[in-house]
Write a protein that holds these residues in place. Structure first.
Motif, PDB file in Angstrom:
ATOM      1  N   ILE A 116      -3.103  13.012  -7.649  1.00 37.48           N
ATOM      2  CA  ILE A 116      -1.940  12.113  -7.708  1.00 37.48           C
ATOM      3  C   ILE A 116      -1.697  11.681  -9.161  1.00 37.48           C
ATOM      4  N   SER A 117      -2.800  11.396  -9.892  1.00 40.68           N
ATOM      5  CA  SER A 117      -2.656  11.010 -11.310  1.00 40.68           C
ATOM      6  C   SER A 117      -2.050  12.153 -12.108  1.00 40.68           C
ATOM      7  N   ALA A 118      -2.507  13.378 -11.804  1.00 42.72           N
ATOM      8  CA  ALA A 118      -1.989  14.544 -12.517  1.00 42.72           C
ATOM      9  C   ALA A 118      -0.493  14.704 -12.260  1.00 42.72           C
ATOM     10  N   CYS A 119      -0.076  14.492 -10.992  1.00 43.76           N
ATOM     11  CA  CYS A 119       1.362  14.573 -10.658  1.00 43.76           C
ATOM     12  C   CYS A 119       2.135  13.544 -11.468  1.00 43.76           C
ATOM     13  N   PHE A 120       1.609  12.333 -11.524  1.00 42.65           N
ATOM     14  CA  PHE A 120       2.289  11.258 -12.241  1.00 42.65           C
ATOM     15  C   PHE A 120       2.365  11.583 -13.735  1.00 42.65           C
ATOM     16  N   TRP A 121       1.289  12.131 -14.259  1.00 46.36           N
ATOM     17  CA  TRP A 121       1.207  12.474 -15.672  1.00 46.36           C
ATOM     18  C   TRP A 121       2.308  13.466 -16.053  1.00 46.36           C
ATOM     19  N   MET A 122       2.562  14.428 -15.137  1.00 46.77           N
ATOM     20  CA  MET A 122       3.497  15.502 -15.462  1.00 46.77           C
ATOM     21  C   MET A 122       4.958  15.126 -15.238  1.00 46.77           C
ATOM     22  N   LEU A 123       5.190  14.058 -14.488  1.00 42.80           N
ATOM     23  CA  LEU A 123       6.565  13.667 -14.173  1.00 42.80           C
ATOM     24  C   LEU A 123       7.297  13.138 -15.398  1.00 42.80           C
ATOM     25  N   PRO A 124       8.617  13.404 -15.474  1.00 41.99           N
ATOM     26  CA  PRO A 124       9.384  12.723 -16.527  1.00 41.99           C
ATOM     27  C   PRO A 124       9.467  11.226 -16.200  1.00 41.99           C
ATOM     28  N   LYS A 125       9.192  10.371 -17.175  1.00 42.86           N
ATOM     29  CA  LYS A 125       9.148   8.926 -16.902  1.00 42.86           C
ATOM     30  C   LYS A 125      10.507   8.280 -17.181  1.00 42.86           C
ATOM     31  N   HIS A 126      10.902   7.385 -16.298  1.00 45.45           N
ATOM     32  CA  HIS A 126      12.177   6.690 -16.457  1.00 45.45           C
ATOM     33  C   HIS A 126      12.004   5.187 -16.612  1.00 45.45           C
ATOM     34  N   PHE A 149      -5.328   2.335  -5.667  1.00 39.67           N
ATOM     35  CA  PHE A 149      -4.944   3.299  -6.704  1.00 39.67           C
ATOM     36  C   PHE A 149      -3.969   4.353  -6.187  1.00 39.67           C
ATOM     37  N   ILE A 150      -4.368   5.060  -5.122  1.00 40.30           N
ATOM     38  CA  ILE A 150      -3.557   6.197  -4.673  1.00 40.30           C
ATOM     39  C   ILE A 150      -2.197   5.723  -4.140  1.00 40.30           C
ATOM     40  N   GLU A 151      -2.207   4.688  -3.312  1.00 40.14           N
ATOM     41  CA  GLU A 151      -0.940   4.226  -2.713  1.00 40.14           C
ATOM     42  C   GLU A 151       0.036   3.663  -3.755  1.00 40.14           C
ATOM     43  N   PRO A 152      -0.416   2.753  -4.667  1.00 38.12           N
ATOM     44  CA  PRO A 152       0.528   2.298  -5.698  1.00 38.12           C
ATOM     45  C   PRO A 152       1.012   3.443  -6.590  1.00 38.12           C
ATOM     46  N   MET A 153       0.126   4.422  -6.841  1.00 35.49           N
ATOM     47  CA  MET A 153       0.492   5.560  -7.679  1.00 35.49           C
ATOM     48  C   MET A 153       1.580   6.406  -6.990  1.00 35.49           C
ATOM     49  N   LEU A 171       4.800   4.750  -7.557  1.00 32.27           N
ATOM     50  CA  LEU A 171       5.303   4.966  -8.925  1.00 32.27           C
ATOM     51  C   LEU A 171       5.924   6.364  -9.044  1.00 32.27           C
ATOM     52  N   ILE A 172       5.278   7.341  -8.409  1.00 30.21           N
ATOM     53  CA  ILE A 172       5.812   8.710  -8.429  1.00 30.21           C
ATOM     54  C   ILE A 172       7.189   8.731  -7.771  1.00 30.21           C
ATOM     55  N   PHE A 173       7.282   8.055  -6.619  1.00 25.07           N
ATOM     56  CA  PHE A 173       8.564   8.007  -5.903  1.00 25.07           C
ATOM     57  C   PHE A 173       9.643   7.390  -6.787  1.00 25.07           C
ATOM     58  N   GLU A 174       9.328   6.267  -7.442  1.00 29.69           N
ATOM     59  CA  GLU A 174      10.355   5.579  -8.239  1.00 29.69           C
ATOM     60  C   GLU A 174      10.819   6.438  -9.414  1.00 29.69           C
ATOM     61  N   ASN A 175       9.888   7.173 -10.005  1.00 32.79           N
ATOM     62  CA  ASN A 175      10.283   8.032 -11.121  1.00 32.79           C
ATOM     63  C   ASN A 175      11.120   9.217 -10.647  1.00 32.79           C
ATOM     64  N   ILE A 176      10.776   9.755  -9.465  1.00 37.10           N
ATOM     65  CA  ILE A 176      11.585  10.860  -8.912  1.00 37.10           C
ATOM     66  C   ILE A 176      12.979  10.323  -8.544  1.00 37.10           C
ATOM     67  N   ALA A 177      13.009   9.155  -7.888  1.00 38.97           N
ATOM     68  CA  ALA A 177      14.292   8.571  -7.467  1.00 38.97           C
ATOM     69  C   ALA A 177      15.175   8.267  -8.672  1.00 38.97           C
ATOM     70  N   ALA A 178      14.554   7.886  -9.788  1.00 37.44           N
ATOM     71  CA  ALA A 178      15.345   7.598 -10.986  1.00 37.44           C
ATOM     72  C   ALA A 178      15.802   8.892 -11.661  1.00 37.44           C
ATOM     73  N   ASP A 179      15.082   9.975 -11.401  1.00 38.28           N
ATOM     74  CA  ASP A 179      15.373  11.252 -12.044  1.00 38.28           C
ATOM     75  C   ASP A 179      16.548  11.979 -11.395  1.00 38.28           C
ATOM     76  N   VAL A 180      16.657  11.854 -10.054  1.00 36.51           N
ATOM     77  CA  VAL A 180      17.732  12.574  -9.346  1.00 36.51           C
ATOM     78  C   VAL A 180      18.949  11.668  -9.187  1.00 36.51           C
ATOM     79  N   ARG A 181      20.141  12.278  -9.191  1.00 37.94           N
ATOM     80  CA  ARG A 181      21.359  11.469  -9.113  1.00 37.94           C
ATOM     81  C   ARG A 181      21.877  11.336  -7.675  1.00 37.94           C
ATOM     82  N   ALA A 194      13.199  12.478  -1.330  1.00 39.90           N
ATOM     83  CA  ALA A 194      11.983  12.016  -2.027  1.00 39.90           C
ATOM     84  C   ALA A 194      11.311  10.917  -1.208  1.00 39.90           C
ATOM     85  N   ALA A 195      12.132  10.012  -0.661  1.00 38.30           N
ATOM     86  CA  ALA A 195      11.575   8.902   0.135  1.00 38.30           C
ATOM     87  C   ALA A 195      10.843   9.449   1.359  1.00 38.30           C
ATOM     88  N   VAL A 196      11.478  10.437   2.034  1.00 41.04           N
ATOM     89  CA  VAL A 196      10.850  11.015   3.229  1.00 41.04           C
ATOM     90  C   VAL A 196       9.556  11.741   2.858  1.00 41.04           C
TER      91      VAL A 196
END
Lengths: 158, 174
Positions: A14-24, A73-77, A80-90, A98-100
């Motif tokens: 999960i940390s690795a996924c977060f690390w690779m995501l574009p941050k918003h 750790f895992i659940e809050p992470m 965070l991944i969801f929020e960054n994905i949601a901010a990334d897509v229009r 993403a929510a589902v």
């Protein structure tokens, strides 16, 4: 120990996924989201276990560490991944997807927790779990929305 | 699950929590402003988060080291007691900026705050906010205070390094 190892690997993935995501969000925004989401998750867990007795958590030390890793750790992470994905897509459709997807992730995590005896459902089931995480996801999205809205007005001093 | 009830009246422990909560937030609102809304919110949430995290980690089974307030079950006043910690994190950073604590003196600053925190916890224990169990004692809280306060200082420096904040400039204006 196998359970603990599984959750450590999950946390790493999960940390690795977060690390690779574009941050918003800025570092401060991420931390605010982290603290707010963690507190809500911890509250839900405590109310359901200590308050209502609908879930019981393991009293084994190694399993308890795995439970902590999942809860704090895992659940809050994942949120965070969801929020960054949601901010990334229009498009709203992709945000909903993403929510589902994240909701499914939470359910898989809970399924693993039950199967590996981290927690046990007393008067609870996966439908209630889905509703609970739906609420947590909505709260997280509201906080993220307020943070993004307030982004340009960061100089309001309290 | 067996619930231990220590008392069931609104007495010293509830007053302690309420007074600290009101005094803490009054100080945050009344002191000259130094930080943006986000930065303030971050410090307030930091205090609340760690109080909640430790209470919901070492005060539940398998450790079950202490109970908070009137009963071992989760009560509304427990939630207020977490809110009570929020202004202290803010005031910790605020005083750090006001005093312009030098980097080499930071350990002394943390040690001073940790000692005050232990003193407050001792008083809170005496009036029934905390009820220690299973061999836990006051000194075990000291490393937790060292850890959280050092983490807060790290967070302050990390946030300011990520987005330099005119805290010093605004202090000069006010």
């Amino acid at each position: 120990m196998m359970t603990l190892a599984t959750f450590i690997v999950l946390a790493w993935m999960i940390s690795a996924c977060f690390w690779m995501l574009p941050k918003h969000f800025s570092f401060a925004d991420h931390m605010i989201l982290w603290f707010a989401n963690s507190m809500v998750i911890i509250s839900f867990h405590t109310i359901l276990t200590m308050g209502l007795g609908r879930i019981s958590n393991s009293e084994d030390n190694a399993l308890f560490v795995a439970f902590l890793l999942e809860r704090s750790f895992i659940e809050p992470m994942l949120l965070l991944i969801f929020e960054n994905i949601a901010a990334d897509v229009r498009k709203a459709v992709w945000k909903a997807c993403a929510a589902v997807g994240i909701l499914a992730g939470f359910l898989v995590l809970k399924y693993l927790s039950v199967r590996l005896q981290l927690i046990a459902f007393v008067k609870f089931n996966y439908v209630y779990t889905a509703v609970m995480y739906g609420l947590i996801l909505s709260f997280s999205h509201l906080v993220a929305y307020l943070l993004r809205r307030g982004g340009t007005h960061a100089d309001h001093r309290i | 699950m067996q619930i231990i009830v220590y008392d069931n009246r609104f007495n010293a422990n509830e007053w302690f929590v309420c007074i600290l909560f009101i005094a803490g937030f009054a100080a945050v609102l009344l002191f000259p402003k130094r930080y943006s809304l986000k930065e303030s919110l971050l410090y307030l949430l930091f205090g609340m988060f760690w109080a909640k995290f430790f209470d919901h980690t070492i005060s539940i089974k398998p450790f079950d080291f202490y109970d908070v307030n009137d009963a071992s079950s989760y009560q509304i006043m427990d939630f207020v007691s977490y809110l009570m910690f929020a202004p202290f994190a803010y005031l910790f950073v605020y005083l750090h900026d006001i005093l312009r604590v030098k980097r080499r003196l930071l350990p002394i600053y943390v040690a001073a705050w940790s000692s005050i925190s232990v003193g407050m916890e001792y008083f809170a224990c005496k009036i029934g906010v905390y009820h220690y169990k299973n061999g836990y004692n006051l000194l075990y809280s000291l490393p937790l205070y060292f850890f959280t306060q050092s983490t807060l200082l790290w967070l302050v420096h990390r946030v300011r390094a990520a987005a330099p904040h005119p805290a010093g400039a605004s202090a000069k204006k006010s």
